[in-house]
Design a protein around this motif. Structure first.
Motif, PDB file in Angstrom:
ATOM      1  N   GLU A   1     -17.876  18.699 -34.541  1.00 43.39           N
ATOM      2  CA  GLU A   1     -16.922  19.521 -35.294  1.00 43.39           C
ATOM      3  C   GLU A   1     -15.471  19.209 -34.945  1.00 43.39           C
ATOM      4  N   LEU A   2     -15.240  18.501 -33.842  1.00 52.57           N
ATOM      5  CA  LEU A   2     -13.875  18.347 -33.338  1.00 52.57           C
ATOM      6  C   LEU A   2     -12.953  17.662 -34.345  1.00 52.57           C
ATOM      7  N   SER A   3     -13.492  16.719 -35.099  1.00 51.65           N
ATOM      8  CA  SER A   3     -12.660  16.013 -36.088  1.00 51.65           C
ATOM      9  C   SER A   3     -12.326  16.899 -37.278  1.00 51.65           C
ATOM     10  N   LYS A   4     -13.002  18.042 -37.380  1.00 51.86           N
ATOM     11  CA  LYS A   4     -12.800  18.948 -38.514  1.00 51.86           C
ATOM     12  C   LYS A   4     -12.009  20.200 -38.132  1.00 51.86           C
ATOM     13  N   ILE A   5     -11.398  20.175 -36.954  1.00 48.63           N
ATOM     14  CA  ILE A   5     -10.532  21.293 -36.548  1.00 48.63           C
ATOM     15  C   ILE A   5      -9.124  20.994 -37.033  1.00 48.63           C
ATOM     16  N   SER A   6      -8.621  21.835 -37.927  1.00 46.30           N
ATOM     17  CA  SER A   6      -7.291  21.613 -38.478  1.00 46.30           C
ATOM     18  C   SER A   6      -6.217  21.941 -37.448  1.00 46.30           C
TER      19      SER A   6
ATOM     20  N   TYR B   1     -12.350  23.948 -39.622  1.00 46.11           N
ATOM     21  CA  TYR B   1     -12.033  25.103 -38.783  1.00 46.11           C
ATOM     22  C   TYR B   1     -10.557  25.217 -38.432  1.00 46.11           C
ATOM     23  N   VAL B   2     -10.132  26.474 -38.319  1.00 47.65           N
ATOM     24  CA  VAL B   2      -8.927  26.837 -37.591  1.00 47.65           C
ATOM     25  C   VAL B   2      -9.424  27.701 -36.437  1.00 47.65           C
ATOM     26  N   ILE B   3      -9.031  27.339 -35.234  1.00 47.06           N
ATOM     27  CA  ILE B   3      -9.521  28.072 -34.061  1.00 47.06           C
ATOM     28  C   ILE B   3      -8.386  28.818 -33.391  1.00 47.06           C
ATOM     29  N   VAL B   4      -8.658  30.081 -33.087  1.00 51.25           N
ATOM     30  CA  VAL B   4      -7.752  30.920 -32.294  1.00 51.25           C
ATOM     31  C   VAL B   4      -8.486  31.204 -30.984  1.00 51.25           C
ATOM     32  N   SER B   5      -7.838  30.928 -29.851  1.00 48.15           N
ATOM     33  CA  SER B   5      -8.568  31.037 -28.590  1.00 48.15           C
ATOM     34  C   SER B   5      -7.707  31.536 -27.439  1.00 48.15           C
ATOM     35  N   GLY B   6      -8.405  31.965 -26.394  1.00 47.38           N
ATOM     36  CA  GLY B   6      -7.845  32.335 -25.102  1.00 47.38           C
ATOM     37  C   GLY B   6      -9.011  32.290 -24.136  1.00 47.38           C
ATOM     38  N   HIS B   7      -8.781  32.617 -22.878  1.00 51.98           N
ATOM     39  CA  HIS B   7      -9.934  32.643 -21.965  1.00 51.98           C
ATOM     40  C   HIS B   7     -10.198  34.066 -21.493  1.00 51.98           C
ATOM     41  N   LEU B   8     -11.470  34.421 -21.477  1.00 52.63           N
ATOM     42  CA  LEU B   8     -11.880  35.786 -21.145  1.00 52.63           C
ATOM     43  C   LEU B   8     -11.877  36.037 -19.653  1.00 52.63           C
ATOM     44  N   ASP B   9     -12.135  35.022 -18.852  1.00 50.10           N
ATOM     45  CA  ASP B   9     -12.205  35.238 -17.402  1.00 50.10           C
ATOM     46  C   ASP B   9     -10.817  35.422 -16.816  1.00 50.10           C
ATOM     47  N   ALA B  10     -10.771  36.124 -15.693  1.00 49.04           N
ATOM     48  CA  ALA B  10      -9.498  36.387 -15.025  1.00 49.04           C
ATOM     49  C   ALA B  10      -9.770  36.690 -13.561  1.00 49.04           C
ATOM     50  N   TYR B  11      -8.840  36.322 -12.708  1.00 51.27           N
ATOM     51  CA  TYR B  11      -8.984  36.661 -11.288  1.00 51.27           C
ATOM     52  C   TYR B  11      -8.972  38.170 -11.104  1.00 51.27           C
ATOM     53  N   ASP B  12      -9.765  38.628 -10.152  1.00 52.56           N
ATOM     54  CA  ASP B  12     -10.026  40.061 -10.037  1.00 52.56           C
ATOM     55  C   ASP B  12      -9.208  40.776  -8.976  1.00 52.56           C
ATOM     56  N   VAL B  13      -8.260  40.086  -8.332  1.00 55.19           N
ATOM     57  CA  VAL B  13      -7.399  40.797  -7.399  1.00 55.19           C
ATOM     58  C   VAL B  13      -6.457  41.713  -8.170  1.00 55.19           C
ATOM     59  N   ALA B  14      -6.266  41.414  -9.468  1.00 58.34           N
ATOM     60  CA  ALA B  14      -5.575  42.316 -10.399  1.00 58.34           C
ATOM     61  C   ALA B  14      -6.521  42.529 -11.573  1.00 58.34           C
TER      62      ALA B  14
END
Length: 525
Positions: free
Chosen positions: A370-375, A301-314
């Motif tokens: 899978e962690l050992s197979k993340i490039s 795997y090649v993983i592209v990530s971010g987090h979907l949650d966010a504080y809601d005051v903005a």
């Protein structure tokens, strides 16, 4: 952005997929469209909120439109849900009316419609509490101190214990001040009174029982508002045990004016309408996963990530729209280009990063084999600044240069350089962002170096967890470039002949000499 056909003859540009990624990414980039929907239609995406669930469903729909398989993966539960509505407040009386600039932490109570009441300063001693007990009913209470991080009052048993300790200390100070005052009266001395220990809401329970409307803390501008962590983390929390008093973080400048009027015993009132709403729980939350399967090495795997949650005051514009927007556009560009990578490229929008990296931790547990197979894992959770290079171990450098070479040809104004990074100490505890969960497991998480090299004067501290984390803090050309660069890097690494080497990524933690260890142990005893 504009395409650069002049580089079409270079070796890095011979791949038709690479050409199309750059051509579409520079002529018809949709990253700001994704961000517009994510931030302005759904808004702040707090775990446990309808906005979060709606955004997750929308992401899956978008991936499906591009022909990419996507699914939700359970990451955890919160005991109750929370949705934020509009809010307003104003000062009545004084020299002139004032519209109030404030915010409230998530998972705290709203008002019961429009609530108007007089204003008092919180008592710092039991004698003062008893003296003003009747006046507390129907009052807005100005708490002492300044909120820096945006947490609400800790209403847990631990918070109660801390408050009891402060109360005892302040009782001792009160007795000392009585003695000093008596000496001043009888002996003509000029002792100064000792200040009380400053802790907001030390008589929280007593003030609630007295019938206050809510609590107001002084807050630095821009206002930072987080969430009621003890409430969310307490397994005994339920819909029937929620607090009823509003907790307000008020602009420091307005707070100071109002506090001065209260000290002058001016006839003023505050009026608030805060629509913070809870929903029955527990509420399950999910990370969103999508992937373009590998043709030769589907279990690497090649993983592209971010987090979907966010504080809601903005609206979570930068934190973490800056990760989700470019990630989605990189997926779209790869899909439109007809990419058939040798390894699987996976796109992960982690849940509950703001609640303690919980989505990333859940993913790492579920996908441990899978962690050992993340490039490489490219996690983006910072400012909207663009990639200008990578710092990698020497054993990786040649492969990374080969995989990322096309990035140089997106736009000649943007630099990109691969540098050698010295080995670092392997972390043992996750810290600031989702990628640290994977770094603890030895996964390559080098990602991009970024820079505001064009001089847009972006300041991450200005938006971090504050009311200013909104759509217009993005820098469109930077985000567009990031999306194209991410697609190219992921595709290039996925097509290498082998997984990236992990040699030289980490060094062993230095061990303290035996003598020092023994001394430390002895000191503890």
């Amino acid at each position: 952005m504009s395409g650069i056909s002049m580089v079409a003859q270079t070796p890095a540009m011979e791949d038709d997929v690479v050409k199309k990624i750059i051509n579409v990414g520079t002529a018809d980039n949709k990253v700001m469209d994704h961000l517009d929907i994510l931030l302005n239609r759904f808004g702040g995406r707090l775990v446990g909120s309808d906005a979060y669930e709606n955004a997750a469903e929308w992401m899956i729909r978008e991936y499906g439109k591009w022909g990419i398989k996507a699914w939700k993966e359970e990451a955890g539960k919160v005991p109750v849900g929370f949705n934020r509505g509009p809010w307003f407040g104003r000062l009545l009386g004084g020299d002139e009316p004032m519209s109030l600039h404030f915010a409230t932490p998530s998972y705290t109570s709203g008002t019961k419609g429009i609530q108007r009441g007089h204003v008092v300063m919180e008592p710092m001693s039991r004698a003062r509490l008893n003296r003003m007990k009747h006046k507390l009913k129907g009052a807005w209470v100005l708490l002492n101190g300044t909120s820096v991080n945006g947490w609400p009052i800790d209403k847990s048993a631990k918070g109660d214990s801390i408050r009891q300790t402060v109360i005892k200390e302040n009782e001792a100070i009160a007795k000392k001040n009585d003695s000093l005052m008596m000496e001043n009266w009888t002996k003509g001395t000029k002792h100064e009174m000792q200040p009380y220990k400053d802790h907001p809401g030390i008589f929280y329970r007593e003030m609630v029982d007295a019938g206050v409307l809510g609590f107001i803390q002084r807050a630095k501008v821009p206002i930072r508002a987080l969430y009621d962590r003890p409430l969310v983390n307490d397994s005994s929390t339920c819909f029937d045990s929620l607090p009823h008093q509003a907790e307000i973080l008020l602009d420091e400048h307005q707070y100071d004016k109002i506090a001065q009027m209260v000290k002058e015993r001016r006839d003023i009132e505050l009026e608030f309408d805060i629509r913070n709403h809870f929903k029955l729980g527990p509420v399950t939350y999910h990370s969103v996963i999508a992937e373009i399967p590998g043709t030769e090495f589907p279990d690497e795997y090649v993983i592209v990530s971010g987090h979907l949650d966010a504080y809601d005051v903005a609206t979570g514009g930068i934190d973490c729209g800056t990760g989700i927007g470019p990630m989605m556009e990189s997926a779209r560009l790869l899909a439109l280009s007809g990419a058939k990578p040798r390894r699987t490229i996976r796109f992960v929008a982690f849940a509950a990063e703001e609640f303690g990296l919980l989505g990333a931790k859940a993913y790492a547990r579920k996908h441990k084999e899978e962690l050992s197979k993340i490039s490489m894992l490219f996690n983006r959770d910072g400012g909207p600044t663009p990639p200008v290079g990578m710092r990698v171990p020497a054993a990786m450098k040649e492969d990374i240069e080969k995989a990322t070479e096309p990035i140089k040809y997106i736009n000649k104004e943007y630099p990109f350089e691969v540098k050698v990074a010295p080995a670092r100490t392997k972390p043992t505890v996750p810290s600031s962002s989702d990628e640290t969960v994977f770094a603890c497991e030895g996964v390559p998480t080098q990602g991009f170096m970024t820079s505001d090299f064009k001089g847009y004067d972006f300041d991450y501290g200005e938006i971090w967890h504050t009311e200013r984390d909104v759509y217009n803090k993005h820098i469109p050309e930077y985000q567009e470039h990031t999306a194209v660069a991410t697609a190219l890097a992921a595709y290039g690494i996925a097509n290498l002949d082998h997984l990236l080497s992990r040699e030289g990524m980490y060094k062993e933690a230095e061990k303290a000499p035996a003598g020092k260890k023994a001394k430390k142990k002895s000191a503890k005893k």
